[in-house]
Design an enzyme around this catalytic site. Structure first.
Site, PDB file in Angstrom:
ATOM      1  N   ASP A 161      -4.964 -32.021   1.336  1.00 51.94           N
ATOM      2  CA  ASP A 161      -4.751 -31.269   0.107  1.00 51.94           C
ATOM      3  C   ASP A 161      -6.052 -30.880  -0.602  1.00 51.94           C
ATOM      4  O   ASP A 161      -6.065 -29.920  -1.373  1.00 51.94           O
ATOM      5  CB  ASP A 161      -3.849 -32.071  -0.831  1.00 51.94           C
ATOM      6  CG  ASP A 161      -2.753 -31.186  -1.384  1.00 51.94           C
ATOM      7  OD1 ASP A 161      -2.175 -30.415  -0.598  1.00 51.94           O
ATOM      8  OD2 ASP A 161      -2.518 -31.244  -2.606  1.00 51.94           O
ATOM      9  N   GLY A 162      -7.130 -31.639  -0.351  1.00 48.70           N
ATOM     10  CA  GLY A 162      -8.429 -31.253  -0.911  1.00 48.70           C
ATOM     11  C   GLY A 162      -8.853 -29.899  -0.362  1.00 48.70           C
ATOM     12  O   GLY A 162      -9.208 -28.981  -1.111  1.00 48.70           O
ATOM     13  N   HIS A 163      -8.792 -29.764   0.974  1.00 47.51           N
ATOM     14  CA  HIS A 163      -9.129 -28.477   1.595  1.00 47.51           C
ATOM     15  C   HIS A 163      -8.216 -27.360   1.065  1.00 47.51           C
ATOM     16  O   HIS A 163      -8.667 -26.255   0.765  1.00 47.51           O
ATOM     17  CB  HIS A 163      -8.947 -28.548   3.111  1.00 47.51           C
ATOM     18  CG  HIS A 163      -9.817 -29.531   3.819  1.00 47.51           C
ATOM     19  ND1 HIS A 163      -9.312 -30.662   4.429  1.00 47.51           N
ATOM     20  CD2 HIS A 163     -11.156 -29.556   4.034  1.00 47.51           C
ATOM     21  CE1 HIS A 163     -10.303 -31.325   4.999  1.00 47.51           C
ATOM     22  NE2 HIS A 163     -11.430 -30.685   4.775  1.00 47.51           N
ATOM     23  N   GLN A 173     -24.128 -32.241  -0.719  1.00 48.70           N
ATOM     24  CA  GLN A 173     -24.001 -31.077   0.176  1.00 48.70           C
ATOM     25  C   GLN A 173     -24.008 -29.776  -0.629  1.00 48.70           C
ATOM     26  O   GLN A 173     -24.660 -28.795  -0.265  1.00 48.70           O
ATOM     27  CB  GLN A 173     -22.709 -31.215   0.970  1.00 48.70           C
ATOM     28  CG  GLN A 173     -22.262 -29.966   1.707  1.00 48.70           C
ATOM     29  CD  GLN A 173     -21.097 -30.239   2.624  1.00 48.70           C
ATOM     30  OE1 GLN A 173     -21.267 -30.855   3.657  1.00 48.70           O
ATOM     31  NE2 GLN A 173     -19.910 -29.797   2.254  1.00 48.70           N
ATOM     32  N   MET A 187      -9.520 -37.675  -1.473  1.00 49.55           N
ATOM     33  CA  MET A 187      -8.992 -37.276  -0.159  1.00 49.55           C
ATOM     34  C   MET A 187     -10.143 -36.989   0.794  1.00 49.55           C
ATOM     35  O   MET A 187     -11.157 -36.416   0.401  1.00 49.55           O
ATOM     36  CB  MET A 187      -8.121 -36.038  -0.300  1.00 49.55           C
ATOM     37  CG  MET A 187      -6.835 -36.336  -1.014  1.00 49.55           C
ATOM     38  SD  MET A 187      -5.735 -34.919  -0.962  1.00 49.55           S
ATOM     39  CE  MET A 187      -4.395 -35.571  -1.937  1.00 49.55           C
ATOM     40  N   ARG A 240     -11.612 -38.561   6.839  1.00 51.67           N
ATOM     41  CA  ARG A 240     -11.957 -39.885   7.378  1.00 51.67           C
ATOM     42  C   ARG A 240     -11.046 -40.992   6.854  1.00 51.67           C
ATOM     43  O   ARG A 240     -11.054 -42.096   7.410  1.00 51.67           O
ATOM     44  CB  ARG A 240     -13.425 -40.211   7.091  1.00 51.67           C
ATOM     45  CG  ARG A 240     -14.390 -39.362   7.915  1.00 51.67           C
ATOM     46  CD  ARG A 240     -15.826 -39.849   7.832  1.00 51.67           C
ATOM     47  NE  ARG A 240     -16.673 -39.244   8.844  1.00 51.67           N
ATOM     48  CZ  ARG A 240     -17.472 -38.190   8.649  1.00 51.67           C
ATOM     49  NH1 ARG A 240     -17.531 -37.627   7.454  1.00 51.67           N
ATOM     50  NH2 ARG A 240     -18.200 -37.706   9.632  1.00 51.67           N
TER      51      ARG A 240
HETATM   52  P1  AMP Z   1     -14.976 -31.163   5.459  1.00 50.20           P
HETATM   53  O1  AMP Z   1     -13.864 -30.662   6.309  1.00 50.20           O
HETATM   54  O2  AMP Z   1     -14.914 -32.627   5.182  1.00 50.20           O
HETATM   55  O3  AMP Z   1     -16.324 -30.685   5.928  1.00 50.20           O
HETATM   56  O4  AMP Z   1     -14.754 -30.489   4.042  1.00 50.20           O
HETATM   57  C1  AMP Z   1     -14.663 -29.096   3.898  1.00 50.20           C
HETATM   58  C2  AMP Z   1     -14.755 -28.746   2.449  1.00 50.20           C
HETATM   59  O5  AMP Z   1     -13.686 -29.366   1.746  1.00 50.20           O
HETATM   60  C3  AMP Z   1     -16.059 -29.224   1.799  1.00 50.20           C
HETATM   61  O6  AMP Z   1     -16.510 -28.246   0.880  1.00 50.20           O
HETATM   62  C4  AMP Z   1     -15.623 -30.476   1.094  1.00 50.20           C
HETATM   63  O7  AMP Z   1     -16.433 -30.813  -0.021  1.00 50.20           O
HETATM   64  C5  AMP Z   1     -14.225 -30.085   0.654  1.00 50.20           C
HETATM   65  N1  AMP Z   1     -13.427 -31.283   0.396  1.00 50.20           N
HETATM   66  C6  AMP Z   1     -13.224 -32.332   1.225  1.00 50.20           C
HETATM   67  N2  AMP Z   1     -12.479 -33.279   0.621  1.00 50.20           N
HETATM   68  C7  AMP Z   1     -12.216 -32.810  -0.615  1.00 50.20           C
HETATM   69  C8  AMP Z   1     -11.493 -33.323  -1.740  1.00 50.20           C
HETATM   70  N3  AMP Z   1     -10.897 -34.518  -1.710  1.00 50.20           N
HETATM   71  N4  AMP Z   1     -11.428 -32.574  -2.858  1.00 50.20           N
HETATM   72  C9  AMP Z   1     -12.038 -31.356  -2.916  1.00 50.20           C
HETATM   73  N5  AMP Z   1     -12.722 -30.816  -1.894  1.00 50.20           N
HETATM   74  C10 AMP Z   1     -12.815 -31.533  -0.765  1.00 50.20           C
END
Ligand code: AMP
Length: 293
Positions: free
Chosen positions: A42-44, A160, A195, A198
């Site tokens: 849900d974050g993505h 990041q 979220m 991992r």
């Molecule tokens: P990742 O797939 O982990 O590389 O994350 C892709 C994007 O989703 C990055 O910009 C992360 O910062 C963002 N992201 C990952 N987890 C969250 C979260 N819990 N809330 C908001 N954005 C997130």
């Protein structure tokens, strides 16, 4: 939703999205990019929804980037679920999924790297040497491949975000420009855990214990905002994590929210508490705002 795996089809598809957007009328055919490594949660999807609000067309990339994984990290174990992910993105109304192979991203002979000094040092950059060079390099490539008007990243990965914004300013990027790199607040589970793809590595008992991380951070922030000594608040945070079942703490630091300069006392500018800690072999990161003095 179109799914493309190589560069020419990507460029054609983005050009078509722009044209369609332009012809559709009032807006300018703007394109937003949401870079991810997949295993979507849900974050993505919150980033995707914000992208839909901000632009006419949304491109999501899914690429598990080998350059940002260290030799002993979880590159092979990292969850890959393209079919499930594409169903989720389709349901969100995403226009285009860019899912390059490693060979497309890094063909034979690939030899370049982007290093962003300063903001990439310490924190995750200290614990994961070379990590942010890998991040900056792949994000710069994704930007040049898609040429989006804006790109969205999560505050979950605060350092990041700082690295990518610094890169965009330093290299005079225009698609997107540094001020079109948008940050989205961290999306959390009901118990406060941020979220993360991992989190799937956690056993059920460790998943339950992991909520100690945001809880300990909130306690430390309340103490710092009440004027308690920063070192004492951070020491208690580490003790709380140990009590809560965490193994080791990679870092627990107070930093200037923008420059990421380390702080040993509360300052008058916005601050950020950033933590990385391990539980049952899984490394979790989190960060939260600390109000200025
Ligand atoms: P990742 O797939 O982990 O590389 O994350 C892709 C994007 O989703 C990055 O910009 C992360 O910062 C963002 N992201 C990952 N987890 C969250 C979260 N819990 N809330 C908001 N954005 C997130």
């Amino acid at each position: 939703m179109q799914i493309v795996h190589s560069l020419d089809p990507l460029r054609n598809a983005v050009a078509t999205l722009r044209q369609v957007g332009t012809q559709a009328g009032t807006r300018a055919g703007t394109v937003a990019l949401v870079p991810t490594m997949g295993a979507l949660h849900d974050g993505h999807l919150t980033l995707v929804r914000e992208a839909r609000r901000q632009a006419d067309a949304v491109v999501v990339s899914i690429f598990v980037n080998p350059l940002q994984f260290g030799a002993n990290e979880d590159l092979d174990a990292y969850p890959r679920q393209l079919e499930r992910d594409s169903r989720l993105l389709e349901a969100e109304g995403v226009d285009l999924l860019w899912a390059p192979t490693v060979e497309v991203m890094y063909p034979d002979g690939f030899a370049s790297s982007i290093a962003v000094a300063g903001v990439s040092e310490g924190l995750c950059g200290g614990a994961r040497p070379g990590h942010f060079d890998g991040v900056a390099t792949v994000v710069c490539k994704l930007f040049n491949q898609v040429l989006p008007d804006l790109a969205l990243f999560g505050e979950k990965d605060w350092q990041q975000l700082a690295v990518i914004r610094r890169m965009a300013r330093d290299l005079d990027l225009t698609r997107p420009a540094a001020d079109s790199i948008l940050a989205v607040p961290t999306v959390r589970e009901a118990d406060g855990l941020a979220m993360s793809s991992r989190n799937a590595y956690l056993s059920a008992p460790d998943r339950a214990r992991a909520a100690a991380l945001p809880a300990a951070m909130r306690t430390a922030i309340a103490a710092i905002e009440a004027g308690e000594d920063v070192a004492a608040a951070l020491a208690r945070l580490e003790a709380d994590l140990a009590k809560g079942g965490f193994g080791s703490v990679d870092y627990a630091q107070l930093r200037d929210a923008r420059s990421l300069e380390p702080l040993d006392a509360r300052s008058q500018a916005p601050m950020r508490l950033l933590v990385a800690a391990r539980i049952g072999g899984t490394r979790l990161i989190d960060n939260m705002a600390v109000a200025p003095a």
